[in-house]
Design an enzyme around this catalytic site. Structure first.
Site, mmCIF file in Angstrom:
data_model
loop_
_atom_site.group_PDB
_atom_site.id
_atom_site.type_symbol
_atom_site.label_atom_id
_atom_site.label_comp_id
_atom_site.label_asym_id
_atom_site.label_seq_id
_atom_site.Cartn_x
_atom_site.Cartn_y
_atom_site.Cartn_z
ATOM 1 N N ASN A 19 24.738 62.269 92.318
ATOM 2 C CA ASN A 19 25.998 61.667 92.779
ATOM 3 C C ASN A 19 26.563 62.616 93.830
ATOM 4 O O ASN A 19 27.068 63.677 93.490
ATOM 5 C CB ASN A 19 26.957 61.513 91.592
ATOM 6 C CG ASN A 19 28.347 61.093 92.037
ATOM 7 O OD1 ASN A 19 28.532 60.602 93.153
ATOM 8 N ND2 ASN A 19 29.330 61.284 91.165
ATOM 9 N N LYS B 46 29.080 62.214 95.721
ATOM 10 C CA LYS B 46 30.539 62.129 95.896
ATOM 11 C C LYS B 46 30.871 62.057 97.390
ATOM 12 O O LYS B 46 30.137 61.413 98.132
ATOM 13 C CB LYS B 46 31.222 63.310 95.193
ATOM 14 C CG LYS B 46 30.682 63.511 93.770
ATOM 15 C CD LYS B 46 31.451 64.497 92.960
ATOM 16 C CE LYS B 46 30.812 64.583 91.579
ATOM 17 N NZ LYS B 46 31.616 65.310 90.620
ATOM 18 N N HIS C 292 33.328 56.038 87.644
ATOM 19 C CA HIS C 292 33.265 57.501 87.608
ATOM 20 C C HIS C 292 34.666 58.059 87.331
ATOM 21 O O HIS C 292 35.662 57.504 87.783
ATOM 22 C CB HIS C 292 32.727 58.034 88.945
ATOM 23 C CG HIS C 292 32.438 59.495 88.879
ATOM 24 N ND1 HIS C 292 33.420 60.450 89.038
ATOM 25 C CD2 HIS C 292 31.290 60.174 88.617
ATOM 26 C CE1 HIS C 292 32.870 61.652 88.898
ATOM 27 N NE2 HIS C 292 31.589 61.513 88.637
ATOM 28 N N GLU D 217 36.302 60.387 88.560
ATOM 29 C CA GLU D 217 37.133 60.661 89.744
ATOM 30 C C GLU D 217 37.758 59.368 90.261
ATOM 31 O O GLU D 217 38.864 59.387 90.793
ATOM 32 C CB GLU D 217 36.287 61.358 90.822
ATOM 33 C CG GLU D 217 36.008 62.805 90.433
ATOM 34 C CD GLU D 217 34.678 63.352 90.918
ATOM 35 O OE1 GLU D 217 34.099 62.778 91.858
ATOM 36 O OE2 GLU D 217 34.218 64.358 90.346
ATOM 37 N N GLU E 39 29.889 61.244 80.683
ATOM 38 C CA GLU E 39 30.303 62.437 81.423
ATOM 39 C C GLU E 39 31.633 62.945 80.875
ATOM 40 O O GLU E 39 32.697 62.408 81.239
ATOM 41 C CB GLU E 39 30.473 62.110 82.909
ATOM 42 C CG GLU E 39 29.209 61.645 83.584
ATOM 43 C CD GLU E 39 29.272 61.868 85.095
ATOM 44 O OE1 GLU E 39 28.411 62.582 85.612
ATOM 45 O OE2 GLU E 39 30.209 61.348 85.730
ATOM 46 N N GLY F 151 31.996 69.274 87.398
ATOM 47 C CA GLY F 151 32.354 70.173 88.491
ATOM 48 C C GLY F 151 32.980 71.477 88.034
ATOM 49 O O GLY F 151 33.538 72.219 88.838
ATOM 50 N N SER G 280 28.132 69.207 85.122
ATOM 51 C CA SER G 280 27.577 70.558 85.331
ATOM 52 C C SER G 280 26.104 70.682 84.932
ATOM 53 O O SER G 280 25.672 71.737 84.444
ATOM 54 C CB SER G 280 28.421 71.611 84.603
ATOM 55 O OG SER G 280 29.724 71.652 85.161
HETATM 56 P P1 PGA Z 1 28.733 67.844 88.507
HETATM 57 O O1 PGA Z 1 29.229 66.326 88.693
HETATM 58 O O2 PGA Z 1 27.267 67.797 88.208
HETATM 59 O O3 PGA Z 1 29.050 68.512 89.814
HETATM 60 O O4 PGA Z 1 29.512 68.407 87.358
HETATM 61 C C1 PGA Z 1 28.710 65.304 87.879
HETATM 62 C C2 PGA Z 1 29.350 63.994 88.221
HETATM 63 O O5 PGA Z 1 30.553 63.962 88.512
HETATM 64 O O6 PGA Z 1 28.686 62.942 88.218
#
Ligand code: PGA
Length: 255
Positions: A12, A14, A98, A100, A172, A178, A218
């Site tokens: 992903n 983003k 997601h 976010e 998630e 993140g 992560s």
């Molecule tokens: P990350 O993000 O691996 O940077 O923690 C995962 C995601 O938001 O899908």
């Protein structure tokens, strides 16, 4: 190369990698085919045509997907992207819900249901994201939140029909996204097993088993193997560690 056919490695990106960086990433990505295992990257909308062209040119075993889709097919929705637009350029995969999108763009379980249903009706394959906040985990509400995030979709006949076919899930935990704080394999396994039990009680064992549940938050080449070794973890949805060709390849090598 033998590998687990259930496993999906999904990047992903983003809001990273415009068309130029996308082209560069895909020109440097060296990804051998694996029997059955799938690789996919959800790229920013503006980079979708570039990504599709590069994957085709280099015959890379990577599916390209969009990070968002509107539930209406056209109309007065400034700034949004519709299913027919994505289909027109050859996109068949979408990421929905997601954290976010929930956090910064006010997506709710209700609007996520509308998007999921519409995307499925239009023939897309959907990866639907769910996961609890740290405060929810700390107050013992993880399972309640996961149930709330899934209940509408599990009660909707059109969505129900597609679980295990064109509808799969990503768990998630928001506190792991993140942050560099990955869920322990035990925490991930426990959440996946709870989610699968929810699926089984609404859809029956066989659809529940057929539905992929990816872990996200992560994930790196240092922790992916151990997560994958746990029952019920069918792959990873990876943000930061999917942005460089070398680390994407390193994740792929662990499948
Ligand atoms: P990350 O993000 O691996 O940077 O923690 C995962 C995601 O938001 O899908």
């Amino acid at each position: 190369m033998t590998s687990n056919p259930r496993i999906l490695l999904a990047g992903n990106w983003k809001m990273n990698h415009g068309p130029k960086a996308t082209r560069e990433f895909l020109s440097r990505l060296d990804l051998p085919k694996k029997d059955g295992a799938q690789a996919r990257i959800y790229v920013p909308c503006l980079s979708l045509p570039e990504a599709l062209a590069a994957v085709e040119e280099r015959r890379l075993p990577v599916q390209i997907g969009a990070q968002n889709i509107h539930y209406e097919r056209s109309g007065a929705f400034t700034g949004e992207i519709s299913g027919p637009m994505l289909s027109e350029i050859g996109i068949h995969q979408v990421l929905i819900g997601h954290s976010e999108r929930r956090q910064y763009f006010a997506e709710t379980n209700e609007s996520i249901l509308l998007k999921t249903r519409s995307a499925l009706e239009q023939g897309f394959e959907v990866l639907l994201c769910i996961g609890e906040l740290l405060s929810e985990r700390e107050s013992g509400r993880t399972e309640t939140v996961l149930r709330e995030q899934l209940v509408r979709v599990l009660q909707n006949e059109e969505c129900k029909a597609h679980f295990g076919g064109r509808l799969h899930l990503a768990y998630e935990p928001v506190w792991a996204i993140g942050t560099g704080v990955v869920a322990t394999p035990e925490q991930a396994e426990q959440a996946h097993s709870f989610i699968r039990s929810l699926l089984a009680s609404s859809l029956g064992e066989s659809k529940a088993r057929a539905t992929k549940i990816l872990y996200g938050g992560s994930v790196t080449p240092a922790n992916f193997k151990e997560l994958l070794s746990r029952p019920g973890i069918d792959g990873g949805l990876v943000g930061g560690a999917s942005l460089k060709p070398d680390s994407f390849r390193a994740l792929w090598d662990l499948i």
